[in-house]
Motif scaffolding. Structure first.
Motif, PDB file in Angstrom:
ATOM      1  N   ARG A  26     -33.387 -38.900   7.039  1.00 55.28           N
ATOM      2  CA  ARG A  26     -33.887 -39.589   5.278  1.00 55.28           C
ATOM      3  C   ARG A  26     -31.700 -38.975   4.988  1.00 55.28           C
ATOM      4  NH1 ARG A  26     -31.999 -34.351   2.992  1.00 55.28           N
ATOM      5  NH2 ARG A  26     -32.886 -34.383   1.407  1.00 55.28           N
ATOM      6  N   PRO A  27     -31.121 -40.329   5.823  1.00 53.10           N
ATOM      7  CA  PRO A  27     -29.123 -40.222   5.821  1.00 53.10           C
ATOM      8  C   PRO A  27     -28.952 -40.482   3.904  1.00 53.10           C
ATOM      9  CG  PRO A  27     -30.131 -42.148   6.420  1.00 53.10           C
ATOM     10  CD  PRO A  27     -31.549 -41.556   6.779  1.00 53.10           C
ATOM     11  N   LYS A  28     -29.881 -41.364   3.523  1.00 53.13           N
ATOM     12  CA  LYS A  28     -29.353 -41.422   2.273  1.00 53.13           C
ATOM     13  C   LYS A  28     -29.451 -40.131   1.365  1.00 53.13           C
ATOM     14  CE  LYS A  28     -29.465 -44.499  -2.144  1.00 53.13           C
ATOM     15  NZ  LYS A  28     -30.459 -45.245  -2.714  1.00 53.13           N
ATOM     16  N   GLU A  29     -30.649 -39.034   1.450  1.00 47.01           N
ATOM     17  CA  GLU A  29     -30.686 -38.082   0.910  1.00 47.01           C
ATOM     18  C   GLU A  29     -29.895 -37.044   1.512  1.00 47.01           C
ATOM     19  OE1 GLU A  29     -34.806 -40.247   0.595  1.00 47.01           O
ATOM     20  OE2 GLU A  29     -32.725 -39.672   1.592  1.00 47.01           O
ATOM     21  N   ALA A  30     -28.888 -37.029   2.815  1.00 45.15           N
ATOM     22  CA  ALA A  30     -28.290 -36.416   3.333  1.00 45.15           C
ATOM     23  C   ALA A  30     -27.108 -36.243   2.639  1.00 45.15           C
ATOM     24  CB  ALA A  30     -28.252 -36.010   4.530  1.00 45.15           C
ATOM     25  N   LEU A  31     -26.532 -37.711   2.727  1.00 42.43           N
ATOM     26  CA  LEU A  31     -25.059 -38.043   1.970  1.00 42.43           C
ATOM     27  C   LEU A  31     -24.683 -37.167   0.300  1.00 42.43           C
ATOM     28  CD1 LEU A  31     -22.626 -39.686   2.028  1.00 42.43           C
ATOM     29  CD2 LEU A  31     -23.902 -41.834   1.496  1.00 42.43           C
ATOM     30  N   GLU A  32     -26.221 -37.707   0.063  1.00 42.14           N
ATOM     31  CA  GLU A  32     -25.830 -36.809  -1.489  1.00 42.14           C
ATOM     32  C   GLU A  32     -25.936 -35.312  -1.988  1.00 42.14           C
ATOM     33  OE1 GLU A  32     -24.880 -38.598  -4.126  1.00 42.14           O
ATOM     34  OE2 GLU A  32     -25.728 -41.025  -3.581  1.00 42.14           O
ATOM     35  N   TYR A  33     -26.997 -34.954  -1.164  1.00 42.54           N
ATOM     36  CA  TYR A  33     -26.666 -32.989  -0.626  1.00 42.54           C
ATOM     37  C   TYR A  33     -25.096 -32.943  -0.453  1.00 42.54           C
ATOM     38  CZ  TYR A  33     -27.024 -29.043   0.929  1.00 42.54           C
ATOM     39  OH  TYR A  33     -27.089 -27.057   1.308  1.00 42.54           O
ATOM     40  N   SER A  34     -24.667 -33.897   0.379  1.00 43.94           N
ATOM     41  CA  SER A  34     -23.174 -33.162   1.443  1.00 43.94           C
ATOM     42  C   SER A  34     -22.263 -33.690   0.103  1.00 43.94           C
ATOM     43  CB  SER A  34     -22.597 -33.612   2.830  1.00 43.94           C
ATOM     44  OG  SER A  34     -23.767 -33.653   3.339  1.00 43.94           O
ATOM     45  N   LEU A  35     -22.120 -35.066  -0.371  1.00 44.41           N
ATOM     46  CA  LEU A  35     -21.278 -34.988  -1.832  1.00 44.41           C
ATOM     47  C   LEU A  35     -21.377 -33.475  -2.399  1.00 44.41           C
ATOM     48  CD1 LEU A  35     -21.964 -38.844  -1.743  1.00 44.41           C
ATOM     49  CD2 LEU A  35     -19.769 -37.517  -0.784  1.00 44.41           C
ATOM     50  N   ALA A  36     -22.870 -33.310  -3.349  1.00 44.93           N
ATOM     51  CA  ALA A  36     -22.962 -32.303  -3.961  1.00 44.93           C
ATOM     52  C   ALA A  36     -22.687 -30.865  -3.987  1.00 44.93           C
ATOM     53  CB  ALA A  36     -24.349 -32.696  -4.402  1.00 44.93           C
ATOM     54  N   GLN A  37     -22.892 -30.675  -2.683  1.00 48.67           N
ATOM     55  CA  GLN A  37     -22.335 -29.570  -2.093  1.00 48.67           C
ATOM     56  C   GLN A  37     -20.878 -28.967  -1.776  1.00 48.67           C
ATOM     57  OE1 GLN A  37     -24.014 -26.091  -0.902  1.00 48.67           O
ATOM     58  NE2 GLN A  37     -25.335 -27.506  -2.478  1.00 48.67           N
ATOM     59  N   LEU A  38     -20.133 -30.316  -1.809  1.00 53.09           N
ATOM     60  CA  LEU A  38     -18.922 -30.333  -1.484  1.00 53.09           C
ATOM     61  C   LEU A  38     -17.868 -29.778  -2.387  1.00 53.09           C
ATOM     62  CD1 LEU A  38     -18.274 -31.867   1.942  1.00 53.09           C
ATOM     63  CD2 LEU A  38     -17.477 -30.467   1.120  1.00 53.09           C
ATOM     64  N   ASP A  39     -18.755 -30.981  -4.003  1.00 53.27           N
ATOM     65  CA  ASP A  39     -18.614 -31.563  -5.007  1.00 53.27           C
ATOM     66  C   ASP A  39     -17.423 -32.464  -5.014  1.00 53.27           C
ATOM     67  OD1 ASP A  39     -18.472 -30.956  -8.026  1.00 53.27           O
ATOM     68  OD2 ASP A  39     -16.884 -29.492  -7.559  1.00 53.27           O
ATOM     69  N   THR A  40     -17.226 -33.273  -4.424  1.00 53.78           N
ATOM     70  CA  THR A  40     -16.156 -34.357  -4.310  1.00 53.78           C
ATOM     71  C   THR A  40     -17.406 -36.022  -4.386  1.00 53.78           C
ATOM     72  OG1 THR A  40     -15.164 -34.827  -2.844  1.00 53.78           O
ATOM     73  CG2 THR A  40     -17.281 -34.871  -2.010  1.00 53.78           C
TER      74      THR A  40
END
Length: 294
Positions: free
Chosen positions: A84-98
């Protein structure tokens, strides 16, 4: 070659040679380390979903006051998220707030289940193809993609079956784990190498090595400076020392030019003191093609 301040990726982007690594940095300390590093000149920050500290890293980025476009930020796709790379990418962006990543890496070519077992239903190459698609379709969110912990065997398979050449391969790299065959392949294909655990990881065992101590005395610097500078003196290699201590963060940013003969002596350490701190022996996946580890 002389130590460099930046390396150029195959995307054309420049990546600072010395960055702050955050692996194994304890919760509650990462935010300050990132903030302090950025306030004192660092512009390269590395994290990963697997580290469990992306949110703290993001807080440190914001508190530093350094504009986002001045910071080179890397995170990594976690093994259990390879389906699930797309969902993982969105998760990282949200966590990093970037809004974007400067570099997104496949952390290991080893799909895993959430309970730590090999997931044989997923081919890591398929995951890489999905990362390629996301990179091409979302240039506003991903500036470059790359890999981490890829051996020669895995790199060759990727390069033979991919439309995007990885921007980097992040690997354990220090005098006791030179991985020269991996470095040579990367250099020949225009892939930058990022060195993690430059001091030999936990306990920094290489700081007590006789050759390192001798050269530190010769150049009038700390032993850590010798080990970090060794990587900075290599072609298209950058380096990620890690610390949460203010004085150590400052010291790790210092790099010097090292004579070629001294580089050779440092590289010879592996002949008598060879070890790998981060073993690539994932349950169910073997050693991932690595042959240079003890």
């Amino acid at each position: 070659m002389p130590a460099s301040k930046h390396i150029k990726l195959n995307t054309g982007a420049e990546m600072p040679t010395v960055g702050l690594g955050t692996w194994r940095s304890k919760p509650g300390q990462v935010e300050h380390a990132v903030q302090y590093a950025l306030e004192h000149g660092y512009r390269n920050i590395d994290t990963a979903t697997a580290y469990g500290n992306e949110a703290e890293v993001g807080q440190g980025l914001k508190k530093s006051g350094v504009p986002r476009n001045e910071i080179f930020l890397t995170t990594k796709l976690n093994n259990p998220d390879m389906g699930r790379p797309k969902e993982a990418l969105e998760y990282s962006l949200a966590q990093l707030d970037t809004p974007y990543l400067d570099l997104w890496l496949m952390h290991w070519p080893a799909p895993m289940t959430t309970d730590g077992k090999a997931d044989k239903s997923i081919d890591w190459l398929d995951t890489w193809h999905e990362m390629e698609k996301l990179y091409k379709s979302h240039p506003d969110k991903i500036k470059a993609i790359g890999v981490s912990n890829f051996s020669v065997e895995y790199l060759n398979r990727l390069l033979a079956n991919s439309s995007v050449v990885p921007a980097t391969n992040q690997i354990e790299l220090h005098p006791s784990c030179p991985q020269q065959a991996v470095v040579d392949l990367c250099v020949s294909k225009g892939i930058a190498v990022t060195a993690y655990s430059p001091l030999g990881s936990e306990g920094a065992p290489l700081l007590k090595n006789e050759v390192v101590l001798k050269l530190a005395k010769k150049y009038g610097v700390a032993p850590g400076t010798i080990l970090i500078s060794l990587q900075a003196n290599r072609k298209n290699v950058n380096v990620l020392p890690k610390s949460v201590t203010n004085d150590r963060i400052l010291a790790n940013a210092t790099i010097i030019d090292i004579d070629s003969a001294d580089v050779d002596e440092l590289n010879s350490i592996a002949k008598t003191a060879s070890f790998r701190a981060c073993h690539p022996n994932w349950t169910g996946w073997g050693n991932l093609g690595f042959t240079e580890y003890v």
